[in-house]
Design an enzyme around this catalytic site. Structure first.
Site, PDB file in Angstrom:
ATOM      1  N   ASP A 125       0.879  -1.162   0.000  1.00  0.00           N
ATOM      2  CA  ASP A 125       0.000   0.000   0.000  1.00  0.00           C
ATOM      3  C   ASP A 125       0.928   1.226   0.000  1.00  0.00           C
ATOM      4  O   ASP A 125       2.125   1.103   0.292  1.00  0.00           O
ATOM      5  CB  ASP A 125      -0.862  -0.055   1.276  1.00  0.00           C
ATOM      6  CG  ASP A 125      -1.679   1.198   1.463  1.00  0.00           C
ATOM      7  OD1 ASP A 125      -2.323   1.632   0.494  1.00  0.00           O
ATOM      8  OD2 ASP A 125      -1.672   1.753   2.585  1.00  0.00           O
ATOM      9  N   LEU A 126       0.404   2.387  -0.363  1.00  0.00           N
ATOM     10  CA  LEU A 126       1.263   3.580  -0.423  1.00  0.00           C
ATOM     11  C   LEU A 126       1.107   4.481   0.814  1.00  0.00           C
ATOM     12  O   LEU A 126       2.039   4.623   1.625  1.00  0.00           O
ATOM     13  CB  LEU A 126       0.919   4.386  -1.691  1.00  0.00           C
ATOM     14  CG  LEU A 126       1.674   5.696  -1.873  1.00  0.00           C
ATOM     15  CD1 LEU A 126       3.145   5.453  -2.155  1.00  0.00           C
ATOM     16  CD2 LEU A 126       1.059   6.512  -3.016  1.00  0.00           C
ATOM     17  N   ASP A 127      -0.107   5.062   0.953  1.00  0.00           N
ATOM     18  CA  ASP A 127      -0.334   6.043   2.019  1.00  0.00           C
ATOM     19  C   ASP A 127      -0.265   5.382   3.391  1.00  0.00           C
ATOM     20  O   ASP A 127      -1.041   4.481   3.688  1.00  0.00           O
ATOM     21  CB  ASP A 127      -1.726   6.682   1.844  1.00  0.00           C
ATOM     22  CG  ASP A 127      -1.843   7.474   0.548  1.00  0.00           C
ATOM     23  OD1 ASP A 127      -0.965   8.302   0.285  1.00  0.00           O
ATOM     24  OD2 ASP A 127      -2.821   7.253  -0.187  1.00  0.00           O
TER      25      ASP A 127
ATOM     26  N   THR B  66       1.747  10.111   4.024  1.00  0.00           N
ATOM     27  CA  THR B  66       0.735  11.007   3.448  1.00  0.00           C
ATOM     28  C   THR B  66      -0.590  10.936   4.192  1.00  0.00           C
ATOM     29  O   THR B  66      -1.463  11.777   3.960  1.00  0.00           O
ATOM     30  CB  THR B  66       0.472  10.632   1.973  1.00  0.00           C
ATOM     31  OG1 THR B  66       0.516   9.220   1.884  1.00  0.00           O
ATOM     32  CG2 THR B  66       1.478  11.257   1.046  1.00  0.00           C
TER      33      THR B  66
ATOM     34  N   LYS C 140      -9.178   5.574   6.282  1.00  0.00           N
ATOM     35  CA  LYS C 140      -7.884   5.080   5.790  1.00  0.00           C
ATOM     36  C   LYS C 140      -8.065   3.915   4.835  1.00  0.00           C
ATOM     37  O   LYS C 140      -8.793   2.973   5.128  1.00  0.00           O
ATOM     38  CB  LYS C 140      -6.997   4.644   6.966  1.00  0.00           C
ATOM     39  CG  LYS C 140      -6.312   5.816   7.638  1.00  0.00           C
ATOM     40  CD  LYS C 140      -5.271   5.322   8.631  1.00  0.00           C
ATOM     41  CE  LYS C 140      -4.626   6.489   9.341  1.00  0.00           C
ATOM     42  NZ  LYS C 140      -3.797   6.040  10.462  1.00  0.00           N
TER      43      LYS C 140
ATOM     44  N   SER D 231      -2.499   0.462  -4.346  1.00  0.00           N
ATOM     45  CA  SER D 231      -3.007   1.626  -3.615  1.00  0.00           C
ATOM     46  C   SER D 231      -4.374   2.059  -4.131  1.00  0.00           C
ATOM     47  O   SER D 231      -4.659   1.927  -5.318  1.00  0.00           O
ATOM     48  CB  SER D 231      -2.014   2.791  -3.786  1.00  0.00           C
ATOM     49  OG  SER D 231      -2.597   4.001  -3.366  1.00  0.00           O
ATOM     50  N   ALA D 232      -5.187   2.617  -3.219  1.00  0.00           N
ATOM     51  CA  ALA D 232      -6.497   3.143  -3.607  1.00  0.00           C
ATOM     52  C   ALA D 232      -6.379   4.541  -4.205  1.00  0.00           C
ATOM     53  O   ALA D 232      -7.332   5.068  -4.776  1.00  0.00           O
ATOM     54  CB  ALA D 232      -7.397   3.212  -2.377  1.00  0.00           C
TER      55      ALA D 232
ATOM     56  N   LYS E 231     -10.985  -0.892  -1.773  1.00  0.00           N
ATOM     57  CA  LYS E 231     -10.758  -1.731  -0.595  1.00  0.00           C
ATOM     58  C   LYS E 231     -11.913  -1.441   0.372  1.00  0.00           C
ATOM     59  O   LYS E 231     -12.340  -0.297   0.445  1.00  0.00           O
ATOM     60  CB  LYS E 231      -9.431  -1.345   0.092  1.00  0.00           C
ATOM     61  CG  LYS E 231      -8.193  -1.561  -0.773  1.00  0.00           C
ATOM     62  CD  LYS E 231      -6.970  -0.951  -0.087  1.00  0.00           C
ATOM     63  CE  LYS E 231      -5.766  -0.935  -1.015  1.00  0.00           C
ATOM     64  NZ  LYS E 231      -4.600  -0.245  -0.440  1.00  0.00           N
TER      65      LYS E 231
ATOM     66  N   GLU F  65       0.089  -3.370   4.647  1.00  0.00           N
ATOM     67  CA  GLU F  65      -1.052  -2.447   4.749  1.00  0.00           C
ATOM     68  C   GLU F  65      -1.143  -1.781   6.124  1.00  0.00           C
ATOM     69  O   GLU F  65      -0.871  -2.427   7.132  1.00  0.00           O
ATOM     70  CB  GLU F  65      -2.349  -3.250   4.572  1.00  0.00           C
ATOM     71  CG  GLU F  65      -3.021  -3.127   3.248  1.00  0.00           C
ATOM     72  CD  GLU F  65      -3.597  -1.750   2.942  1.00  0.00           C
ATOM     73  OE1 GLU F  65      -3.711  -0.907   3.853  1.00  0.00           O
ATOM     74  OE2 GLU F  65      -3.924  -1.506   1.783  1.00  0.00           O
ATOM     75  N   ASP F  66      -1.565  -0.523   6.148  1.00  0.00           N
ATOM     76  CA  ASP F  66      -1.749   0.154   7.433  1.00  0.00           C
ATOM     77  C   ASP F  66      -3.231   0.347   7.780  1.00  0.00           C
ATOM     78  O   ASP F  66      -3.542   0.887   8.837  1.00  0.00           O
ATOM     79  CB  ASP F  66      -1.077   1.542   7.432  1.00  0.00           C
ATOM     80  CG  ASP F  66      -1.803   2.522   6.535  1.00  0.00           C
ATOM     81  OD1 ASP F  66      -2.198   2.117   5.414  1.00  0.00           O
ATOM     82  OD2 ASP F  66      -1.994   3.683   6.938  1.00  0.00           O
TER      83      ASP F  66
HETATM   84  C1  BG6 Z   1      -5.732   5.647   0.205  1.00  0.00           C
HETATM   85  C2  BG6 Z   1      -5.779   6.477   1.463  1.00  0.00           C
HETATM   86  O1  BG6 Z   1      -4.442   5.163  -0.008  1.00  0.00           O
HETATM   87  O2  BG6 Z   1      -6.130   6.424  -0.921  1.00  0.00           O
HETATM   88  C3  BG6 Z   1      -7.151   7.108   1.635  1.00  0.00           C
HETATM   89  O3  BG6 Z   1      -5.488   5.667   2.580  1.00  0.00           O
HETATM   90  C4  BG6 Z   1      -7.516   7.891   0.385  1.00  0.00           C
HETATM   91  O4  BG6 Z   1      -7.128   7.932   2.771  1.00  0.00           O
HETATM   92  C5  BG6 Z   1      -7.437   6.985  -0.840  1.00  0.00           C
HETATM   93  O5  BG6 Z   1      -8.829   8.418   0.496  1.00  0.00           O
HETATM   94  C6  BG6 Z   1      -7.754   7.711  -2.141  1.00  0.00           C
HETATM   95  O6  BG6 Z   1      -6.751   8.655  -2.388  1.00  0.00           O
HETATM   96  P1  BG6 Z   1      -6.826   9.797  -3.480  1.00  0.00           P
HETATM   97  O7  BG6 Z   1      -5.417  10.334  -3.529  1.00  0.00           O
HETATM   98  O8  BG6 Z   1      -7.234   9.163  -4.772  1.00  0.00           O
HETATM   99  O9  BG6 Z   1      -7.821  10.787  -3.009  1.00  0.00           O
HETATM  100 MG    MG Z   2      -2.679   3.131   3.649  1.00  0.00          MG
END
Ligand code: BG6
Ligand code: MG
Length: 219
Positions: free
Chosen positions: A10-12, A18, A46, A115-116, A146, A170-171
């Site tokens: 996962d990224l964030d 972030t 999250k 990542s989402a 997710k 994943e966090d």
């Molecule tokens: C996820 C974050 O990685 O991405 C969420 O944990 C976030 O908090 C989601 O809403 C979507 O991100 P973005 O950058 O497309 O708004």
């Molecule tokens: Mg995350």
């Protein structure tokens, strides 16, 4: 030899810090709409998509809005978020991440992002990490957010890996749920009480004890 051949990150909140900027941007929106939004509330957002996050935020504020307004608010939040991450640099990569990825790459492990976020490529570029990934699957590549497993199944597919060969880092609770329904091994990064469905939970990539545990998975 290890049964795991692929690592999906996962990224964030896993690679880069972030998560705090997502929170700040949602808080700006809640302030403007006139209700309180706490860090505790933010845990529910999250890992999930921007659109789904907005629905939860509006629910917390007890607000029902039409579709057009929702699109405007979602774009507004993203505008704030993108302004926050515009100057993000490699300094915000979480401790130990690069060394860990380098280490498992040297063992022949394939690396994917799962990542989402629709801003994932921008972030990877700003922090100089794009070249560490054999595949990048982000919020622009999938239809279902997710906890649906689509993002991780797509990541495995891109690399020609079997699901059971994948370890997901994943966090977020929603991300752990997605990894488990994909039939993958799930490593929670963060707190055990929040990530209780993970196979194991570690504090991060830098502590020597944690590091040993996660490196062992690939040996
Ligand atoms: C996820 C974050 O990685 O991405 C969420 O944990 C976030 O908090 C989601 O809403 C979507 O991100 P973005 O950058 O497309 O708004
Ligand atoms: Mg995350």
């Amino acid at each position: 030899m290890s049964e795991y051949k692929t690592a999906i990150f996962d990224l964030d909140g896993v690679i880069v810090d972030t998560a705090k900027y997502h929170y700040l941007a949602w808080k700006c929106l809640a302030d403007e709409l006139g209700f309180e939004f706490t860090e505790h509330d933010n845990e529910r957002l999250k890992g999930i998509s921007r659109r789904k996050s907005l629905e939860i935020l509006l629910d917390i504020g007890g607000m029902r809005l039409d579709e057009k307004t929702k699109i405007t608010l979602s774009e507004k939040k993203n505008g704030w978020y993108v302004a926050f991450i515009k100057n993000i640099s490699s300094k915000e990569i979480l401790p130990g991440v690069i060394d860990f990825i380098k280490e498992i790459r040297s063992l022949g492990i394939k690396i994917s992002l799962g990542s989402a976020s629709k801003n994932a490529r921008l972030i990877l570029q700003n922090i100089g990490m794009t070249e560490y990934f054999d595949a990048i699957v982000d919020g622009n590549c999938v239809l279902k957010a997710k906890p649906d497993p689509e993002v991780f199944i797509a990541a495995a597919g891109r690399l020609g890996s079997e699901r059971r060969e994948c370890v997901v880092f994943e966090d977020a609770e929603a991300g752990i749920e997605a990894a488990k329904s994909a039939g993958m091994y799930a490593v929670g990064i963060g707190r055990r009480d929040i990530l209780e469905k993970a196979d194991i939970v570690v504090g991060g990539f830098s502590g020597s004890k944690d590091r040993k545990i996660i490196e062992e998975l690939f040996k």
